[in-house]
Design a protein around this motif. Sequence first.
Motif, short mmCIF file in Angstrom:
data_model
loop_
_atom_site.label_atom_id
_atom_site.label_comp_id
_atom_site.label_asym_id
_atom_site.label_seq_id
_atom_site.Cartn_x
_atom_site.Cartn_y
_atom_site.Cartn_z
N MET A 61 -6.98 -5.92 3.52
CA MET A 61 -7.18 -5.09 2.33
C MET A 61 -8.33 -4.11 2.57
SD MET A 61 -5.22 -5.60 -0.38
CE MET A 61 -6.13 -5.42 -1.92
N GLU A 62 -9.40 -4.63 3.16
CA GLU A 62 -10.56 -3.78 3.41
C GLU A 62 -10.21 -2.68 4.40
OE1 GLU A 62 -14.31 -5.40 4.19
OE2 GLU A 62 -14.24 -6.76 2.45
N TYR A 63 -9.44 -3.04 5.43
CA TYR A 63 -9.05 -2.05 6.42
C TYR A 63 -8.17 -0.98 5.78
CZ TYR A 63 -6.85 0.11 10.45
OH TYR A 63 -6.38 1.04 11.34
N LEU A 64 -7.23 -1.43 4.93
CA LEU A 64 -6.32 -0.47 4.31
C LEU A 64 -7.06 0.49 3.38
CD1 LEU A 64 -3.24 -2.76 3.63
CD2 LEU A 64 -3.20 -0.65 4.94
N THR B 18 5.78 3.59 1.19
CA THR B 18 5.13 2.31 0.89
C THR B 18 5.17 1.39 2.11
OG1 THR B 18 5.88 2.51 -1.38
CG2 THR B 18 5.15 0.33 -0.69
N LEU B 19 4.05 0.75 2.32
CA LEU B 19 3.94 -0.19 3.43
C LEU B 19 3.74 -1.59 2.84
CD1 LEU B 19 3.48 -0.44 6.60
CD2 LEU B 19 1.05 -0.39 6.05
N GLU B 20 4.57 -2.53 3.30
CA GLU B 20 4.44 -3.91 2.81
C GLU B 20 4.09 -4.82 3.97
OE1 GLU B 20 7.50 -4.26 -0.96
OE2 GLU B 20 7.69 -5.67 0.72
N LEU B 21 3.02 -5.55 3.81
CA LEU B 21 2.59 -6.48 4.85
C LEU B 21 2.57 -7.89 4.27
CD1 LEU B 21 -0.58 -4.51 6.02
CD2 LEU B 21 1.67 -4.43 7.08
N VAL B 22 3.01 -8.85 5.06
CA VAL B 22 2.86 -10.25 4.66
C VAL B 22 1.87 -10.88 5.62
CG1 VAL B 22 4.00 -12.49 4.50
CG2 VAL B 22 5.13 -10.46 3.61
N VAL B 23 0.85 -11.52 5.05
CA VAL B 23 -0.20 -12.08 5.88
C VAL B 23 -0.39 -13.57 5.58
CG1 VAL B 23 -1.48 -9.92 6.12
CG2 VAL B 23 -1.95 -11.44 4.18
N ASN B 24 -0.97 -14.23 6.57
CA ASN B 24 -1.29 -15.65 6.40
C ASN B 24 -2.79 -15.80 6.60
OD1 ASN B 24 -1.59 -18.38 6.46
ND2 ASN B 24 -0.48 -18.70 8.37
N GLY B 25 -3.53 -15.74 5.52
CA GLY B 25 -4.97 -15.97 5.58
C GLY B 25 -5.81 -14.79 6.02
N ALA C 145 0.85 -1.20 0.00
CA ALA C 145 0.00 0.00 0.00
C ALA C 145 0.88 1.25 0.00
CB ALA C 145 -0.91 0.00 1.22
N GLU C 146 0.54 2.17 -0.89
CA GLU C 146 1.32 3.41 -0.94
C GLU C 146 0.44 4.56 -0.46
OE1 GLU C 146 3.26 3.83 -4.69
OE2 GLU C 146 3.84 5.91 -4.25
N PHE C 147 1.02 5.32 0.43
CA PHE C 147 0.25 6.43 1.01
C PHE C 147 0.91 7.76 0.65
CE2 PHE C 147 -0.74 2.75 3.55
CZ PHE C 147 -2.11 2.88 3.80
N GLU C 148 0.06 8.78 0.51
CA GLU C 148 0.63 10.12 0.24
C GLU C 148 0.99 10.80 1.55
OE1 GLU C 148 -2.23 11.99 -2.26
OE2 GLU C 148 -1.50 10.94 -4.05
N ALA D 113 -2.92 5.65 -1.78
CA ALA D 113 -2.80 6.11 -3.17
C ALA D 113 -2.86 4.91 -4.11
CB ALA D 113 -1.47 6.85 -3.34
N SER D 114 -2.23 3.80 -3.69
CA SER D 114 -2.34 2.55 -4.46
C SER D 114 -2.35 1.37 -3.49
CB SER D 114 -1.17 2.42 -5.44
OG SER D 114 0.01 2.19 -4.73
N LEU D 115 -3.00 0.32 -3.91
CA LEU D 115 -3.12 -0.85 -3.04
C LEU D 115 -3.11 -2.11 -3.91
CD1 LEU D 115 -3.66 -1.90 -0.13
CD2 LEU D 115 -6.11 -1.71 -0.63
N GLU D 116 -2.19 -2.98 -3.64
CA GLU D 116 -2.14 -4.23 -4.43
C GLU D 116 -1.81 -5.42 -3.53
OE1 GLU D 116 2.26 -3.95 -6.38
OE2 GLU D 116 0.74 -2.59 -7.22
#
Lengths: 300, 389
Positions: free
Chosen positions: A268-271, A255-262, A231-234, A277-280
């Motif tokens: 994603m919804e919370y973010l 940019t914030l990078e998260l690694v999740v398990n399940g 996720a990229e934030f301004e 600015a972008s979310l993938e």
Amino acid sequence: MSSPAISIDDLAYRYDRSEALHGLSLTVQPGECYGFFGRTGAGKTTTIKCLLNLLRPTRGAVRVFGMDPARQEAEVKARLAYVPDFVAFYPWMSVRDSLDYQASFRSHWNRDLERSLLEQLQLDPNLPTTGLSKGQRTQLALIGAIAAEPDLLVLDEPTSGLDPLVRREFIQTIIGAYQDAAPGQRTVFVSTHLITEFEGLIDRFTVVDQGRAVLTATADDARGRFRRIRAEFEGALPEDSEFRQARSIRRRGRTLELVVNGEGESLMEYLRTRGPASLEIESLTLEEIFLHTVQPGTTP
Amino acid sequence: MTFRIPQYRNGFHPAWLLLPLPAAVELWVDSLEPGIAPFDASAALRLVVGILLLLPLIACRLRNVRPVTRRVLAEFRSQMPGFLLTQMGIGILGIDPDVVSFDARFIVLLVGSFWMAVTLYGAEFANGTLASWLCQPVRRSRLHFEKLGVLATLLTITAAHWMGQPIHVVGDPGITNSWTLRPSLSLEVTAVLLTSFCLGPLFTLLTRSTIAGAVFAFTVPAGLAVAPVIVAGVMNVDSDYQRHWIAPLVMLALSILCGIGAIWTWRVLRDLEVQDSGGRTPPAPIDAAGTLFDRVLVRLLGNSSTSHLIRKELRLHQLARLFASVMVGLWVLWLGARWALAKDGLPEMFVPTFGLGGFSLMAGMFGAVILLGAGVSCVAEERQLGTLG
């Protein structure tokens, strides 16, 4: 229903001074390509040696095609072929002698396959085994294992010492072709550090750490569960405390990078509520999954 | 069935073709001597035997044979260096059949048979092929008996070759080539071959090392043979009747030891585990003793780089140290026996007598063997550990 190719239940093995395996359990179904991942000293080779009756378990049960390797040693070994991490041959044999010698123990040996593999891997049958490089020795051991056309192929670090071209050729072409020749019947049990190389072949895997299975999953399921959210934030990035369910958190500038398990969808919804600015989101590779499993917080 | 052209590689060397040479030379030399019959039946027989000895070597080159035959031939092949060198030794020393070459030939038989016996399994440890050999889809009992069958065949050929050589006893040249000595000699030869056959593989499997296996396989029965003599000396056994029981007792004890050894070998192989990669030497009692010795050295020498170097070298020489210790122990035992027996005035037969020459010979042999063992085991272990380069 046919017996599992490999069934390990509560397996424990103790060396003189240390316990290598602590209650390891796993099941490999016929036709699968099963990855067995772990750090050095995790207990991978010990497990394989228990399968082959080269070690006698301290506790637990091991079955190969429903048979006990200790009681039905010859029957078990007739259905499998093993490529050890340390490959050795009789020094007075040539490549040809060595293959003939291995074939002498087998009731079935595919000479055509042997010939084509020798050509494919450009291995001269007249070479003495003492003149082979480490990679060539591994190639010879692999040819010997595959030409026997066993139901189960047990590979312990099979691609160590192979150059990248041969490694790719071997994994994708040879092991793939070996399984495809009898779909659903030929099983591959591979212990390896080079997880990326086997990425497309592995159906299921177990990650073993300190003698215990810490993760067992199908490759697809694991890729569906272990995901990286970027996720990229301004403005300012959210605090770490907001992502307690994440296995690792990494910040790179904005940019914030998260690694999740399940937990991917809920995060994603919370973010999205934080207005990025972008979310993938993307799946991790098996190697990344392995690294995050044995060492949470790892950044590959 | 096709033959492969012999090549230098894979352990074959054209020198093996010289096996029939000693007998051929003898025939030729005899033919040059005036007054001696140009045809010596004994030498001719040995020439034929020498040529026949090449058969196992030729058999090893056979291809397109049944799988079992191929495996057996592979076993023959791995035994070829020890086998052929032994035959060559016996053949060369048979050219001049005096008492010295007779004794030397007995030593060749002794060393050769133990060499073949300890390399039966020792080669698997040394080559790192134990794991892959045990992974073959054949019962361990079958693997074991195939190996034993090959060893038995080679030892039998060796015994036949040895017994076929001329015998010449100093002081009685009349019994050269006499068959009168053969029965008593055959007992000694059988004892040597049976002991090596039953104990060589056992001690190699127990110690997981060829050199250590050879040391124990030789010294344990030798100790057993010497012990009754010592006991008899200590107990002041002086009547002929009592002393004549010693030899049968030794033979009985050796037979029991061999029987136990043969059964124990199978049990050790049946339960053998390959604990480390490639079947290389795992922790064994010798390594445990080495670890203890190492700890003592750490206390004595500290942890400096020089100390590490000294400890490493000593650790690599542990088999040679073991060998030297056993030899010194046997030597002390021997001297003690001699002193005890000589004091009691026992006949010469039971008193090991060594003059200065004999003492020098034995000391020289021990020294040479220990030095050779130290060098060989050091290089072998460095090679095995991958630290030679």
